[in-house]
Design a protein around this motif. Structure first.
Motif, PDB file in Angstrom:
ATOM      1  N   LEU A 167       8.383 -19.985 -17.744  1.00  0.00           N
ATOM      2  CA  LEU A 167       7.182 -19.765 -16.944  1.00  0.00           C
ATOM      3  C   LEU A 167       6.994 -20.849 -15.889  1.00  0.00           C
ATOM      4  CD1 LEU A 167       4.683 -18.516 -19.669  1.00  0.00           C
ATOM      5  CD2 LEU A 167       5.688 -17.181 -17.800  1.00  0.00           C
ATOM      6  N   ARG A 168       7.310 -22.081 -16.252  1.00  0.00           N
ATOM      7  CA  ARG A 168       7.181 -23.155 -15.253  1.00  0.00           C
ATOM      8  C   ARG A 168       8.194 -22.938 -14.123  1.00  0.00           C
ATOM      9  NH1 ARG A 168       5.290 -29.236 -15.794  1.00  0.00           N
ATOM     10  NH2 ARG A 168       6.106 -30.066 -13.856  1.00  0.00           N
ATOM     11  N   ARG A 169       9.398 -22.543 -14.470  1.00  0.00           N
ATOM     12  CA  ARG A 169      10.429 -22.290 -13.458  1.00  0.00           C
ATOM     13  C   ARG A 169       9.996 -21.160 -12.521  1.00  0.00           C
ATOM     14  NH1 ARG A 169      14.373 -22.135 -16.949  1.00  0.00           N
ATOM     15  NH2 ARG A 169      14.344 -19.882 -17.249  1.00  0.00           N
ATOM     16  N   MET A 170       9.443 -20.096 -13.087  1.00  0.00           N
ATOM     17  CA  MET A 170       8.991 -18.966 -12.276  1.00  0.00           C
ATOM     18  C   MET A 170       7.823 -19.354 -11.365  1.00  0.00           C
ATOM     19  SD  MET A 170       9.216 -16.033 -15.230  1.00  0.00           S
ATOM     20  CE  MET A 170       8.779 -14.641 -14.197  1.00  0.00           C
TER      21      MET A 170
ATOM     22  N   LEU B 274      -9.444 -12.526 -12.130  1.00  0.00           N
ATOM     23  CA  LEU B 274      -8.096 -12.676 -11.602  1.00  0.00           C
ATOM     24  C   LEU B 274      -7.316 -11.365 -11.654  1.00  0.00           C
ATOM     25  CD1 LEU B 274      -7.205 -16.165 -13.112  1.00  0.00           C
ATOM     26  CD2 LEU B 274      -7.563 -15.630 -10.684  1.00  0.00           C
ATOM     27  N   ALA B 275      -7.577 -10.548 -12.671  1.00  0.00           N
ATOM     28  CA  ALA B 275      -6.889  -9.260 -12.765  1.00  0.00           C
ATOM     29  C   ALA B 275      -7.173  -8.397 -11.535  1.00  0.00           C
ATOM     30  CB  ALA B 275      -7.312  -8.530 -14.036  1.00  0.00           C
ATOM     31  N   GLY B 276      -8.404  -8.445 -11.067  1.00  0.00           N
ATOM     32  CA  GLY B 276      -8.753  -7.700  -9.857  1.00  0.00           C
ATOM     33  C   GLY B 276      -8.017  -8.216  -8.635  1.00  0.00           C
ATOM     34  N   LEU B 277      -7.938  -9.545  -8.499  1.00  0.00           N
ATOM     35  CA  LEU B 277      -7.221 -10.129  -7.363  1.00  0.00           C
ATOM     36  C   LEU B 277      -5.738  -9.788  -7.408  1.00  0.00           C
ATOM     37  CD1 LEU B 277      -8.621 -13.768  -6.943  1.00  0.00           C
ATOM     38  CD2 LEU B 277      -9.079 -11.763  -5.526  1.00  0.00           C
ATOM     39  N   ILE B 278      -5.152  -9.879  -8.592  1.00  0.00           N
ATOM     40  CA  ILE B 278      -3.713  -9.618  -8.729  1.00  0.00           C
ATOM     41  C   ILE B 278      -3.395  -8.166  -8.388  1.00  0.00           C
ATOM     42  CG2 ILE B 278      -1.862  -9.412 -10.450  1.00  0.00           C
ATOM     43  CD1 ILE B 278      -3.124 -11.994 -11.733  1.00  0.00           C
TER      44      ILE B 278
ATOM     45  N   PRO C 282      -3.503 -15.370 -22.942  1.00  0.00           N
ATOM     46  CA  PRO C 282      -2.642 -16.222 -23.760  1.00  0.00           C
ATOM     47  C   PRO C 282      -2.645 -17.635 -23.184  1.00  0.00           C
ATOM     48  CG  PRO C 282      -1.317 -14.890 -22.280  1.00  0.00           C
ATOM     49  CD  PRO C 282      -2.740 -14.426 -22.111  1.00  0.00           C
ATOM     50  N   PRO C 283      -2.080 -18.619 -23.886  1.00  0.00           N
ATOM     51  CA  PRO C 283      -2.057 -19.980 -23.355  1.00  0.00           C
ATOM     52  C   PRO C 283      -1.255 -20.057 -22.064  1.00  0.00           C
ATOM     53  CG  PRO C 283      -1.382 -19.913 -25.673  1.00  0.00           C
ATOM     54  CD  PRO C 283      -1.451 -18.517 -25.204  1.00  0.00           C
ATOM     55  N   GLY C 284      -1.676 -20.958 -21.166  1.00  0.00           N
ATOM     56  CA  GLY C 284      -0.864 -21.252 -19.994  1.00  0.00           C
ATOM     57  C   GLY C 284       0.371 -22.031 -20.399  1.00  0.00           C
ATOM     58  N   PHE C 285       1.311 -22.207 -19.474  1.00  0.00           N
ATOM     59  CA  PHE C 285       2.577 -22.815 -19.871  1.00  0.00           C
ATOM     60  C   PHE C 285       2.441 -24.273 -20.291  1.00  0.00           C
ATOM     61  CE2 PHE C 285       2.742 -22.982 -15.118  1.00  0.00           C
ATOM     62  CZ  PHE C 285       2.845 -24.347 -14.918  1.00  0.00           C
ATOM     63  N   LEU C 286       1.329 -24.932 -19.913  1.00  0.00           N
ATOM     64  CA  LEU C 286       1.119 -26.307 -20.383  1.00  0.00           C
ATOM     65  C   LEU C 286       0.951 -26.372 -21.894  1.00  0.00           C
ATOM     66  CD1 LEU C 286      -1.274 -28.031 -17.818  1.00  0.00           C
ATOM     67  CD2 LEU C 286       1.178 -28.355 -18.102  1.00  0.00           C
ATOM     68  N   ARG C 287       0.505 -25.265 -22.496  1.00  0.00           N
ATOM     69  CA  ARG C 287       0.291 -25.224 -23.940  1.00  0.00           C
ATOM     70  C   ARG C 287       1.380 -24.438 -24.660  1.00  0.00           C
ATOM     71  NH1 ARG C 287      -4.227 -26.969 -26.123  1.00  0.00           N
ATOM     72  NH2 ARG C 287      -2.697 -27.382 -27.738  1.00  0.00           N
ATOM     73  N   LEU C 288       2.582 -24.422 -24.072  1.00  0.00           N
ATOM     74  CA  LEU C 288       3.724 -23.769 -24.682  1.00  0.00           C
ATOM     75  C   LEU C 288       4.882 -24.749 -24.792  1.00  0.00           C
ATOM     76  CD1 LEU C 288       3.683 -20.338 -22.782  1.00  0.00           C
ATOM     77  CD2 LEU C 288       2.903 -20.769 -25.123  1.00  0.00           C
ATOM     78  N   ASP C 289       5.827 -24.450 -25.652  1.00  0.00           N
ATOM     79  CA  ASP C 289       7.040 -25.241 -25.814  1.00  0.00           C
ATOM     80  C   ASP C 289       8.220 -24.473 -25.219  1.00  0.00           C
ATOM     81  OD1 ASP C 289       5.566 -27.115 -27.232  1.00  0.00           O
ATOM     82  OD2 ASP C 289       6.094 -26.263 -29.196  1.00  0.00           O
ATOM     83  N   PRO C 290       9.350 -25.164 -24.988  1.00  0.00           N
ATOM     84  CA  PRO C 290      10.559 -24.451 -24.594  1.00  0.00           C
ATOM     85  C   PRO C 290      10.948 -23.449 -25.687  1.00  0.00           C
ATOM     86  CG  PRO C 290      10.793 -26.813 -24.240  1.00  0.00           C
ATOM     87  CD  PRO C 290       9.540 -26.619 -25.034  1.00  0.00           C
ATOM     88  N   PRO C 291      11.568 -22.330 -25.318  1.00  0.00           N
ATOM     89  CA  PRO C 291      11.997 -21.958 -23.959  1.00  0.00           C
ATOM     90  C   PRO C 291      10.922 -21.232 -23.139  1.00  0.00           C
ATOM     91  CG  PRO C 291      12.805 -20.338 -25.513  1.00  0.00           C
ATOM     92  CD  PRO C 291      12.091 -21.381 -26.339  1.00  0.00           C
ATOM     93  N   GLU C 292       9.809 -20.810 -23.784  1.00  0.00           N
ATOM     94  CA  GLU C 292       8.786 -20.080 -23.027  1.00  0.00           C
ATOM     95  C   GLU C 292       8.202 -20.936 -21.908  1.00  0.00           C
ATOM     96  OE1 GLU C 292       6.550 -18.208 -26.779  1.00  0.00           O
ATOM     97  OE2 GLU C 292       7.738 -20.037 -26.948  1.00  0.00           O
ATOM     98  N   HIS C 293       7.920 -22.204 -22.224  1.00  0.00           N
ATOM     99  CA  HIS C 293       7.389 -23.116 -21.218  1.00  0.00           C
ATOM    100  C   HIS C 293       8.320 -23.217 -20.022  1.00  0.00           C
ATOM    101  CE1 HIS C 293       7.649 -27.110 -19.342  1.00  0.00           C
ATOM    102  NE2 HIS C 293       6.336 -27.053 -19.310  1.00  0.00           N
TER     103      HIS C 293
ATOM    104  N   MET D 263      -0.124 -10.408 -18.522  1.00  0.00           N
ATOM    105  CA  MET D 263      -0.857 -11.456 -19.234  1.00  0.00           C
ATOM    106  C   MET D 263      -0.326 -12.840 -18.882  1.00  0.00           C
ATOM    107  SD  MET D 263      -3.244  -9.873 -20.666  1.00  0.00           S
ATOM    108  CE  MET D 263      -3.985 -11.043 -21.809  1.00  0.00           C
ATOM    109  N   GLU D 264       0.991 -12.959 -18.714  1.00  0.00           N
ATOM    110  CA  GLU D 264       1.556 -14.254 -18.291  1.00  0.00           C
ATOM    111  C   GLU D 264       1.063 -14.619 -16.891  1.00  0.00           C
ATOM    112  OE1 GLU D 264       5.830 -14.218 -20.702  1.00  0.00           O
ATOM    113  OE2 GLU D 264       5.708 -13.428 -18.655  1.00  0.00           O
ATOM    114  N   LEU D 265       0.996 -13.627 -16.025  1.00  0.00           N
ATOM    115  CA  LEU D 265       0.529 -13.866 -14.656  1.00  0.00           C
ATOM    116  C   LEU D 265      -0.940 -14.292 -14.647  1.00  0.00           C
ATOM    117  CD1 LEU D 265       1.111 -13.809 -11.655  1.00  0.00           C
ATOM    118  CD2 LEU D 265       0.751 -11.340 -11.684  1.00  0.00           C
ATOM    119  N   LEU D 266      -1.747 -13.643 -15.484  1.00  0.00           N
ATOM    120  CA  LEU D 266      -3.163 -14.001 -15.564  1.00  0.00           C
ATOM    121  C   LEU D 266      -3.344 -15.429 -16.073  1.00  0.00           C
ATOM    122  CD1 LEU D 266      -4.748 -10.734 -17.006  1.00  0.00           C
ATOM    123  CD2 LEU D 266      -5.083 -11.677 -14.722  1.00  0.00           C
ATOM    124  N   SER D 267      -2.641 -15.794 -17.136  1.00  0.00           N
ATOM    125  CA  SER D 267      -2.809 -17.139 -17.702  1.00  0.00           C
ATOM    126  C   SER D 267      -2.275 -18.198 -16.740  1.00  0.00           C
ATOM    127  CB  SER D 267      -2.115 -17.243 -19.060  1.00  0.00           C
ATOM    128  OG  SER D 267      -0.721 -17.085 -18.942  1.00  0.00           O
ATOM    129  N   THR D 268      -1.201 -17.895 -16.017  1.00  0.00           N
ATOM    130  CA  THR D 268      -0.651 -18.845 -15.052  1.00  0.00           C
ATOM    131  C   THR D 268      -1.599 -19.023 -13.874  1.00  0.00           C
ATOM    132  OG1 THR D 268       1.621 -18.283 -15.668  1.00  0.00           O
ATOM    133  CG2 THR D 268       1.297 -19.336 -13.522  1.00  0.00           C
TER     134      THR D 268
END
Length: 410
Positions: A95-98, A201-205, A81-92, A233-238
């Protein structure tokens, strides 16, 4: 046939010096060609729009106007999915806070500052290994390996895997440019690269979840903060966003910085004598030669009036940060490189909720890099000016920077 201004920006022939095109753009602060995007090029208007909640960064809101040859419609992605740079609040915001918890204040206030010793050691090792002072490619031997090594250590990505993710990062960075020819193969290549990067990245995570360390990837994979854990999926995109953005812009900033210093030898001499000047020098570089030239593919969520022009709801918007940074209505003598400016409130790292997440680290890396290069390279000089540039118009920087020096100090 005369090219439109937008095609001139994307034309590789203008990559070495796009600033005359930006000067033409600023004559019409809100530039619109036929069914293309609305392009904003003046400082105050760009800054205002970067803070405007009516501007969406979410690719799902991109206008599906097929008549716009420079707007890429969002594609169905079966990978990340898109990284948080390509999202709007509140999802952005969530994820940015986390993501910030293991990176910066208030939860990790010393993360970046605590890397000073590591940064110094990496820079020293790279300069020691330069070899022949008569022919140095600064990008290959220094500007690229430095931030890549740093982001690998920060995230916990094995440095020896760089060869694997290098081509994926290049493909995804190139895909940031709007595509005037709507080449379907480019989109497919980017999708394939995202899939390959996601699988890696899934393997590393999975490894970090079983055996967590002190790195950011481990902390993100095992976090249980007030926002709860990220989904896989959020972790992978981040992680993908941090890995790529964590080095791509810094490579350009360091290379643009050394190129600018070599073109301004008086400033280079001052930096050699006083490394503390690296701080204002980097800020002026972010204004004068920003690594991110423009922010394309934003969308208006409502009609917005800018300088007497109504940008309609659903329009595609470009914000040309590098043009705003050279706006004479904001900066005196803007085409002059001057680290003594009393006020350098640039747009080089963006502004608003999407301002550069890694800005503290990018600043520190570039300060270390330029001050040590200035101190240790004896009489450095360009062998080619202008140098060959990367094709990318959004992330603009030299592909190579060949220089020579009389020797390398200890």
């Amino acid at each position: 046939m005369t090219q439109s201004l937008l095609h001139q920006i994307l034309d590789y022939a203008n990559r070495a010096d796009p600033y005359p095109i930006y000067e033409k753009l600023r004559k019409t602060p809100v530039h619109h060609e036929a069914d293309g995007p609305y392009v904003v090029s003046t400082y105050y208007e760009i800054r205002s729009l970067l803070h405007d909640p009516r501007i969406s960064s979410d690719a799902r809101n991109l206008a599906s106007n097929a008549a716009d040859p420079l707007a890429e419609a969002p594609t169905e992605e079966s990978t990340l999915p898109p990284g948080f740079l390509r999202l709007d609040p509140p999802e952005h915001d969530r994820l940015r806070r986390m993501t910030n918890r293991p990176f910066g204040p208030p939860h990790s206030p010393h993360r970046v500052d605590g890397m000073r010793g590591e940064l110094h050691d990496i820079v020293t090792g790279l300069i020691d290994g330069i070899g022949d002072p008569d022919r140095i490619d600064l990008v290959e031997q220094f500007s690229y390996p430095f931030p890549v090594t740093v982001i690998c250590r920060l995230l916990g990505v094995p440095r020896e895997d760089e060869a694997r993710f290098h081509s994926w990062a290049d493909t995804l960075a190139a895909n940031l440019d709007p595509d005037p020819d709507a080449d379907p193969e480019r989109g497919k290549g980017a999708q394939d690269a995202r899939m390959q990067l996601g699988m890696y990245l899934a393997g590393l995570i999975e490894e970090r979840r079983k055996n967590p360390g002190e790195d950011m990837l481990s902390q993100l994979a095992t976090a249980k903060g007030e926002d709860g854990p990220m989904t896989t999926m959020e972790l992978l995109s981040t992680a993908a966003l941090l890995l790529i953005a964590g080095h791509e812009t810094t490579v350009n900033l360091i290379t643009n910085g050394m190129l600018t210093l070599l073109r301004n030898p008086g400033v280079l001499q001052r930096l050699r004598a006083d490394p503390r000047l690296a701080v204002p020098i980097v800020e002026e570089l972010l204004r004068f030669e920003p690594p991110v030239q423009l922010v394309p593919q934003r969308t208006t969520l409502a009609d917005i009036e800018v300088r007497g022009v109504t940008i309609p709801k659903g329009a595609t918007l470009w914000l040309v940060l590098a043009s705003g940074n050279r706006d004479p209505q904001r900066f005196d003598n803007p085409d002059r490189f001057d680290p003594d400016r009393p006020d350098i409130q640039h747009l080089g790292l963006g502004s608003g909720i999407h301002s550069c997440f890694g800005a503290p680290l990018a600043r520190l890396e570039t300060q270390f890099a330029l001050s040590e290069l200035a101190r240790r390279l004896e009489n450095p000089r360009l062998l080619e000016d202008p140098p060959p540039y990367r094709k990318n118009a959004v992330l603009r920087g030299p592909r190579q920077l060949h220089l020579a020096c009389d020797g390398i100090r200890a």
